[in-house]
Write a protein that holds these residues in place. Structure first.
Motif, PDB file in Angstrom:
ATOM      1  N   LEU A  68      76.906 105.639 104.164  1.00 34.89           N
ATOM      2  CA  LEU A  68      77.307 104.232 104.233  1.00 34.89           C
ATOM      3  C   LEU A  68      76.539 103.372 103.238  1.00 34.89           C
ATOM      4  O   LEU A  68      77.094 102.424 102.671  1.00 34.89           O
ATOM      5  CB  LEU A  68      77.101 103.702 105.654  1.00 34.89           C
ATOM      6  N   LEU A  69      75.283 103.702 103.020  1.00 32.06           N
ATOM      7  CA  LEU A  69      74.497 102.973 102.018  1.00 32.06           C
ATOM      8  C   LEU A  69      75.001 103.284 100.610  1.00 32.06           C
ATOM      9  O   LEU A  69      75.054 102.400  99.748  1.00 32.06           O
ATOM     10  CB  LEU A  69      73.021 103.348 102.138  1.00 32.06           C
ATOM     11  N   ALA A  70      75.414 104.521 100.384  1.00 31.94           N
ATOM     12  CA  ALA A  70      75.819 104.953  99.042  1.00 31.94           C
ATOM     13  C   ALA A  70      77.099 104.281  98.563  1.00 31.94           C
ATOM     14  O   ALA A  70      77.268 104.041  97.364  1.00 31.94           O
ATOM     15  CB  ALA A  70      75.984 106.468  99.015  1.00 31.94           C
ATOM     16  N   ILE A  71      78.011 103.976  99.487  1.00 33.12           N
ATOM     17  CA  ILE A  71      79.304 103.415  99.062  1.00 33.12           C
ATOM     18  C   ILE A  71      79.318 101.888  99.057  1.00 33.12           C
ATOM     19  O   ILE A  71      80.316 101.281  98.673  1.00 33.12           O
ATOM     20  CB  ILE A  71      80.457 103.933  99.942  1.00 33.12           C
ATOM     21  N   LYS A  72      78.219 101.264  99.441  1.00 27.19           N
ATOM     22  CA  LYS A  72      78.197  99.805  99.542  1.00 27.19           C
ATOM     23  C   LYS A  72      78.542  99.128  98.218  1.00 27.19           C
ATOM     24  O   LYS A  72      79.338  98.177  98.179  1.00 27.19           O
ATOM     25  CB  LYS A  72      76.829  99.331 100.021  1.00 27.19           C
ATOM     26  N   ALA A  73      77.983  99.609  97.132  1.00 27.58           N
ATOM     27  CA  ALA A  73      78.178  98.955  95.837  1.00 27.58           C
ATOM     28  C   ALA A  73      79.600  99.105  95.307  1.00 27.58           C
ATOM     29  O   ALA A  73      80.039  98.311  94.474  1.00 27.58           O
ATOM     30  CB  ALA A  73      77.192  99.523  94.814  1.00 27.58           C
ATOM     31  N   SER A  74      80.319 100.090  95.790  1.00 27.55           N
ATOM     32  CA  SER A  74      81.649 100.382  95.246  1.00 27.55           C
ATOM     33  C   SER A  74      82.780  99.710  96.025  1.00 27.55           C
ATOM     34  O   SER A  74      83.947  99.834  95.644  1.00 27.55           O
ATOM     35  CB  SER A  74      81.877 101.896  95.211  1.00 27.55           C
ATOM     36  N   ARG A  75      82.458  98.993  97.103  1.00 27.16           N
ATOM     37  CA  ARG A  75      83.502  98.369  97.909  1.00 27.16           C
ATOM     38  C   ARG A  75      83.280  96.864  98.031  1.00 27.16           C
ATOM     39  O   ARG A  75      82.146  96.400  98.111  1.00 27.16           O
ATOM     40  CB  ARG A  75      83.546  99.009  99.307  1.00 27.16           C
ATOM     41  N   LYS A  76      84.380  96.132  98.053  1.00 30.79           N
ATOM     42  CA  LYS A  76      84.301  94.701  98.288  1.00 30.79           C
ATOM     43  C   LYS A  76      83.732  94.455  99.678  1.00 30.79           C
ATOM     44  O   LYS A  76      83.782  95.317 100.553  1.00 30.79           O
ATOM     45  CB  LYS A  76      85.694  94.070  98.178  1.00 30.79           C
ATOM     46  N   LEU A  77      83.219  93.250  99.884  1.00 32.74           N
ATOM     47  CA  LEU A  77      82.562  92.932 101.144  1.00 32.74           C
ATOM     48  C   LEU A  77      83.473  93.192 102.341  1.00 32.74           C
ATOM     49  O   LEU A  77      83.048  93.813 103.327  1.00 32.74           O
ATOM     50  CB  LEU A  77      82.097  91.475 101.148  1.00 32.74           C
ATOM     51  N   ASN A  78      84.727  92.723 102.273  1.00 29.67           N
ATOM     52  CA  ASN A  78      85.624  92.920 103.414  1.00 29.67           C
ATOM     53  C   ASN A  78      85.886  94.403 103.668  1.00 29.67           C
ATOM     54  O   ASN A  78      85.860  94.867 104.810  1.00 29.67           O
ATOM     55  CB  ASN A  78      86.933  92.159 103.230  1.00 29.67           C
ATOM     56  N   GLN A  79      86.082  95.174 102.595  1.00 28.54           N
ATOM     57  CA  GLN A  79      86.330  96.606 102.744  1.00 28.54           C
ATOM     58  C   GLN A  79      85.100  97.315 103.314  1.00 28.54           C
ATOM     59  O   GLN A  79      85.220  98.228 104.140  1.00 28.54           O
ATOM     60  CB  GLN A  79      86.700  97.213 101.395  1.00 28.54           C
ATOM     61  N   TYR A  80      83.936  96.890 102.882  1.00 26.69           N
ATOM     62  CA  TYR A  80      82.705  97.519 103.356  1.00 26.69           C
ATOM     63  C   TYR A  80      82.486  97.222 104.844  1.00 26.69           C
ATOM     64  O   TYR A  80      82.070  98.108 105.608  1.00 26.69           O
ATOM     65  CB  TYR A  80      81.509  97.047 102.534  1.00 26.69           C
ATOM     66  N   CYS A  81      82.779  96.003 105.263  1.00 27.39           N
ATOM     67  CA  CYS A  81      82.645  95.657 106.680  1.00 27.39           C
ATOM     68  C   CYS A  81      83.583  96.503 107.535  1.00 27.39           C
ATOM     69  O   CYS A  81      83.202  96.963 108.618  1.00 27.39           O
ATOM     70  CB  CYS A  81      82.924  94.172 106.892  1.00 27.39           C
ATOM     71  N   TRP A  82      84.803  96.719 107.055  1.00 26.36           N
ATOM     72  CA  TRP A  82      85.731  97.590 107.778  1.00 26.36           C
ATOM     73  C   TRP A  82      85.188  99.016 107.847  1.00 26.36           C
ATOM     74  O   TRP A  82      85.270  99.667 108.879  1.00 26.36           O
ATOM     75  CB  TRP A  82      87.097  97.614 107.095  1.00 26.36           C
ATOM     76  N   THR A  83      84.637  99.480 106.744  1.00 28.07           N
ATOM     77  CA  THR A  83      84.094 100.830 106.684  1.00 28.07           C
ATOM     78  C   THR A  83      82.997 101.032 107.720  1.00 28.07           C
ATOM     79  O   THR A  83      82.881 102.100 108.334  1.00 28.07           O
ATOM     80  CB  THR A  83      83.523 101.120 105.277  1.00 28.07           C
ATOM     81  N   LEU A  84      82.181 100.018 107.920  1.00 28.47           N
ATOM     82  CA  LEU A  84      81.042 100.104 108.832  1.00 28.47           C
ATOM     83  C   LEU A  84      81.443 100.161 110.302  1.00 28.47           C
ATOM     84  O   LEU A  84      80.676 100.648 111.153  1.00 28.47           O
ATOM     85  CB  LEU A  84      80.119  98.897 108.638  1.00 28.47           C
TER      86      LEU A  84
END
Length: 305
Positions: A68-84
């Motif tokens: 989850l830390l590794a993909i943070k930089a590659s996703r927009k904020l909204n996409q990253y929040c969904w991922t989490l």
């Protein structure tokens, strides 16, 4: 100890709405606990300063998830929040032995009645999904069907998992799928964290749609309902409104609160104005605590989901 708990993923742009959501739970429930995954330091520090009762703050590093830390930089904020989202649910399910159910709630939900009735009505179901039925009368039936097929039959703003073999298997699978892909545009039979929900009832046992009425109504189907007040209770058709999903609201400033999905709609439910006033009051209170608070959407980012 709480057997049934809630959780949220919150960034600074959603902080005001998250506080509104907390306060609505305080008003409708006597005993509850909400775990908050703070996506950024600003969010964490502010909520820590307020020190709400019944809320437990968690940082991303506490999840101990290198992926989850590794993909943070590659996703927009909204996409990253969904991922989490599913990863955070997994974390809480294994946090304490006493926790038997974890229910994820989006920060733009607002509760009018105690949501425990949802679980009381379906006590044996391992996974509870919220209907995402699309009803947009300004469009043809064909367009409605197309939107439905692209965005999915369920809405991920309220989803509940029991700590049993079916609930754990389902959330583990959802977690893997979201890490793999959490696109903000409907494509390749995917849409954020949400389109995956369509597969859950077929891949796992004991996954059911919520049967309780007045749950998770939003801009995608609110035209289907008549909103009234009966004895100080907000009703939708003939049922109590348990909670509304104010998806699409963007806070640009105290004086600029937009509904980006319904800009051309004339007759919005009266609860919209009540919600706006609640947000404005919270902003005033937040600015008293932190006069330099700037946790708002930028104009360029209002179209982000």
């Amino acid at each position: 100890m709480q057997e049934s708990v809630f959780c949220m993923v919150v960034s600074r742009t959603r902080l005001i709405q998250a506080i509104a959501c907390f306060l609505s739970l305080y008003k409708t429930m006597d005993n509850f606990k909400v775990y908050i995954l703070c996506v950024d330091e600003k969010c964490y520090e502010f909520l820590k300063k307020i020190n709400f009762d019944k809320i437990v703050l968690v940082t991303i590093s506490e999840l101990n998830r290198e992926d989850l830390l590794a993909i943070k930089a590659s996703r927009k904020l909204n996409q990253y929040c969904w991922t989490l989202k599913p990863g955070f649910i997994k974390y809480i399910l294994t946090l304490e032995e006493s926790i038997k159910r974890v229910t994820y709630i989006d920060s733009d939900l607002f509760f009018y009645q105690n949501p425990n009735v949802i679980f009381e009505n379906q006590p044996y179901d391992s996974v509870l999904l919220s209907s995402g039925e699309v009803f947009l009368p300004m469009y043809s039936k064909e367009v409605n069907n197309t939107i439905q097929s692209l965005t999915g039959n369920f809405n991920s703003g309220f989803i509940s998992f029991k700590k049993d073999i079916d609930g754990l298997s389902c959330v583990n699978w959802w977690d893997k799928m979201c890490v793999d892909s959490c696109t903000s545009n409907p494509e390749d039979n995917k849409f954020g964290d949400q389109k995956y929900l369509d597969d859950m009832p077929f891949l796992f046992n004991n996954v059911y749609e919520i049967t309780t009425q007045g749950v998770n109504i939003g801009h995608w189907n609110s035209s289907k309902y008549k909103f009234t007040v009966l004895n100080d209770t907000i009703m939708v058709n003939n049922n109590k409104l348990i909670f509304y999903h104010f998806s699409g609201f963007r806070i640009i400033s105290k004086y600029d609160i937009r509904q980006v999905h319904e800009q051309d709609r004339v007759n919005t439910p009266f609860i919209y104005q009540i919600y706006r006033r609640a947000l404005e009051k919270i902003i005033n209170d937040v600015e008293k605590i932190d006069p330099d608070f700037k946790g708002y959407f930028t104009v360029d980012a209002v179209d982000d989901n």
